[in-house]
Design a protein around this motif. Structure first.
Motif, mmCIF file in Angstrom:
data_model
loop_
_atom_site.group_PDB
_atom_site.id
_atom_site.type_symbol
_atom_site.label_atom_id
_atom_site.label_comp_id
_atom_site.label_asym_id
_atom_site.label_seq_id
_atom_site.Cartn_x
_atom_site.Cartn_y
_atom_site.Cartn_z
ATOM 1 N N ALA A 93 0.824 -1.216 0.000
ATOM 2 C CA ALA A 93 0.000 0.000 0.000
ATOM 3 C C ALA A 93 0.854 1.261 0.000
ATOM 4 O O ALA A 93 0.491 2.259 -0.629
ATOM 5 C CB ALA A 93 -0.927 -0.004 1.215
ATOM 6 N N GLN A 94 1.990 1.242 0.697
ATOM 7 C CA GLN A 94 2.897 2.386 0.751
ATOM 8 C C GLN A 94 4.339 1.896 0.683
ATOM 9 O O GLN A 94 4.672 0.842 1.238
ATOM 10 C CB GLN A 94 2.718 3.179 2.051
ATOM 11 N N TYR A 95 5.193 2.702 0.026
ATOM 12 C CA TYR A 95 6.614 2.391 -0.090
ATOM 13 C C TYR A 95 7.429 3.577 0.419
ATOM 14 O O TYR A 95 7.076 4.739 0.185
ATOM 15 C CB TYR A 95 7.014 2.148 -1.544
ATOM 16 N N LEU A 96 8.545 3.286 1.064
ATOM 17 C CA LEU A 96 9.525 4.300 1.424
ATOM 18 C C LEU A 96 10.896 3.772 1.029
ATOM 19 O O LEU A 96 11.278 2.659 1.409
ATOM 20 C CB LEU A 96 9.489 4.599 2.932
ATOM 21 N N CYS A 97 11.638 4.577 0.254
ATOM 22 C CA CYS A 97 12.978 4.195 -0.196
ATOM 23 C C CYS A 97 13.793 5.474 -0.371
ATOM 24 O O CYS A 97 13.270 6.579 -0.176
ATOM 25 C CB CYS A 97 12.908 3.406 -1.501
ATOM 26 N N THR A 98 15.051 5.361 -0.752
ATOM 27 C CA THR A 98 15.843 6.564 -0.978
ATOM 28 C C THR A 98 15.342 7.306 -2.217
ATOM 29 O O THR A 98 14.745 6.716 -3.121
ATOM 30 C CB THR A 98 17.330 6.237 -1.166
ATOM 31 N N HIS A 99 15.611 8.612 -2.247
ATOM 32 C CA HIS A 99 15.260 9.393 -3.431
ATOM 33 C C HIS A 99 15.913 8.798 -4.682
ATOM 34 O O HIS A 99 15.318 8.784 -5.762
ATOM 35 C CB HIS A 99 15.725 10.845 -3.262
ATOM 36 N N GLN A 100 17.142 8.290 -4.525
ATOM 37 C CA GLN A 100 17.881 7.770 -5.678
ATOM 38 C C GLN A 100 17.298 6.456 -6.192
ATOM 39 O O GLN A 100 17.385 6.167 -7.391
ATOM 40 C CB GLN A 100 19.356 7.571 -5.300
ATOM 41 N N ALA A 101 16.709 5.657 -5.310
ATOM 42 C CA ALA A 101 16.136 4.374 -5.732
ATOM 43 C C ALA A 101 14.739 4.529 -6.312
ATOM 44 O O ALA A 101 14.283 3.676 -7.085
ATOM 45 C CB ALA A 101 16.094 3.405 -4.548
ATOM 46 N N LEU A 102 14.048 5.603 -5.954
ATOM 47 C CA LEU A 102 12.629 5.732 -6.279
ATOM 48 C C LEU A 102 12.312 5.707 -7.778
ATOM 49 O O LEU A 102 11.357 5.022 -8.190
ATOM 50 C CB LEU A 102 12.074 7.001 -5.629
ATOM 51 N N PRO A 103 13.056 6.416 -8.649
ATOM 52 C CA PRO A 103 12.683 6.403 -10.072
ATOM 53 C C PRO A 103 12.685 5.011 -10.699
ATOM 54 O O PRO A 103 11.779 4.674 -11.470
ATOM 55 C CB PRO A 103 13.730 7.316 -10.718
ATOM 56 N N VAL A 104 13.685 4.208 -10.395
ATOM 57 C CA VAL A 104 13.727 2.850 -10.952
ATOM 58 C C VAL A 104 12.602 1.999 -10.370
ATOM 59 O O VAL A 104 11.960 1.218 -11.086
ATOM 60 C CB VAL A 104 15.100 2.188 -10.689
ATOM 61 N N ILE A 105 12.336 2.150 -9.081
ATOM 62 C CA ILE A 105 11.254 1.381 -8.465
ATOM 63 C C ILE A 105 9.914 1.748 -9.085
ATOM 64 O O ILE A 105 9.088 0.870 -9.385
ATOM 65 C CB ILE A 105 11.263 1.583 -6.933
#
Length: 338
Positions: free
Chosen positions: A46-58
């Protein structure tokens, strides 16, 4: 008496005080994700939290998800715990996750390597009481050569193939390894990429990661249009009609599993380059020592022998059973150096 800060469930590593999971493999309400590989960043939460750098690929891989980025080192209060993300050195955007509660600190490593590769944010040890460490290559036989030596081997292979009129097809995982290899190689000719590799490369390039020019393989892009080229493709592309368009070609696989001759032989590969985005045996031991942890849980790899080794070194050690490993499972299922 307070409960254990993290627990191990059939959905993933769980923090009750924050009501979140770390790299869960089944759908949950809130997932903290260490990096974008498909065995750690899975669809359905339902919700994800990751680094700003990982987010675009995810986002690219998972589609329309509710996700938020966080800066390395930023502290976030989630329920009754403090959470922060710290560089893991595995692939661009990868992180270790630190969880703290009333002076007690746990760190979940995700996947990591300790050698700086010039592309990923370099591994940064985080002090803690309990460390949950991957051990994909947790046997003494896994010891990586310095990256510069692998770069020299790759360059010699590519240039030798070009001199013989053959295209070089190099298989590598599409996030992290493929881009790392691009940066290692000299400007010795055109670099062609499989669509899956090119899409991830474009996303990372748009984020500001310094990557050399590449050409996506499409209609009309082949050995005739680009003689002496290097082609970087996912492992699944080897031996397929897609690869055969390049005519006379030499195929190789870049992976830590190439340290095992039996895997190269069963894959029918004459050439394998031993380079991994996971820590080797010395790297694992150095990383664990640097945390100062007295309790270590191991996961994702040779867990039983590595746990035994840690106990012999005086650690309180345990095993966490997970479903991580898809990115290298095609080789891992064959890996039996014993």
């Amino acid at each position: 008496m307070s409960s254990q800060l993290l627990s191990f469930t059939d959905r993933g590593i769980y923090c009750a005080d924050g009501d979140f999971y770390i790299d869960p493999w089944r759908p949950v309400a809130r997932a903290l994700v260490t990096h974008g590989h498909s065995d750690h960043a899975r669809w359905g939460h339902a919700q994800y939290l990751c680094t700003h750098q990982a987010l675009p690929v995810i986002r690219h891989r998972l589609g329309d998800i509710r996700a938020e980025g966080i800066a390395y080192g930023e502290t976030r209060q989630i329920g009754g715990v403090e959470v922060s993300f710290h560089p893991a050195g595995h692939v661009p955007g990868s992180a270790q996750i630190r969880i703290a509660r009333r002076g007690e600190v746990w760190v979940v490593s995700g996947d990591y390597k300790v050698e700086a590769d010039g592309l990923s944010e370099a591994f940064d040890p985080v002090r803690c009481h309990t460390f949950i460490s991957e051990c994909t290559f947790g046997l003494p036989l896994f010891r990586w050569q310095p990256q510069r030596l692998i770069a020299e081997q790759l360059a010699a292979w590519w240039q030798g193939n070009a001199a013989e009129g053959r295209t070089s097809i190099l298989a590598a995982y599409g996030l992290g390894k493929a881009q790392r290899l691009m940066r290692l190689l000299p400007d010795a000719g055109p670099i062609l990429t499989h669509g899956a590799v090119e899409e991830t490369t474009r996303i990372l390039r748009d984020q500001g990661y310094a990557l050399p020019p590449t050409i996506r393989v499409s209609a009309g892009v082949d050995a005739k249009s680009h003689p002496g080229a290097l082609v970087i493709a996912p492992p699944s592309a080897l031996g397929t009609p897609w690869a055969r368009r390049f005519g006379p070609a030499a195929e190789a696989f870049a992976s830590g599993w190439m340290a095992l001759r039996g895997i190269r032989r069963r894959r029918g590969l004459g050439t394998g380059f031993v380079i991994s985005d996971h820590a080797d045996w010395p790297g694992l031991n150095a990383a664990i020592r640097a945390t100062g942890a007295t309790r270590v849980f191991v996961t994702h790899g040779y867990t039983t022998p590595f746990r035994r080794w840690l106990e012999e070194q005086g650690y309180d050690a345990g095993i966490v059973q997970t479903e991580f490993g898809a990115e290298e499972s095609d080789a891992a299922v064959e890996a039996d150096p014993a």
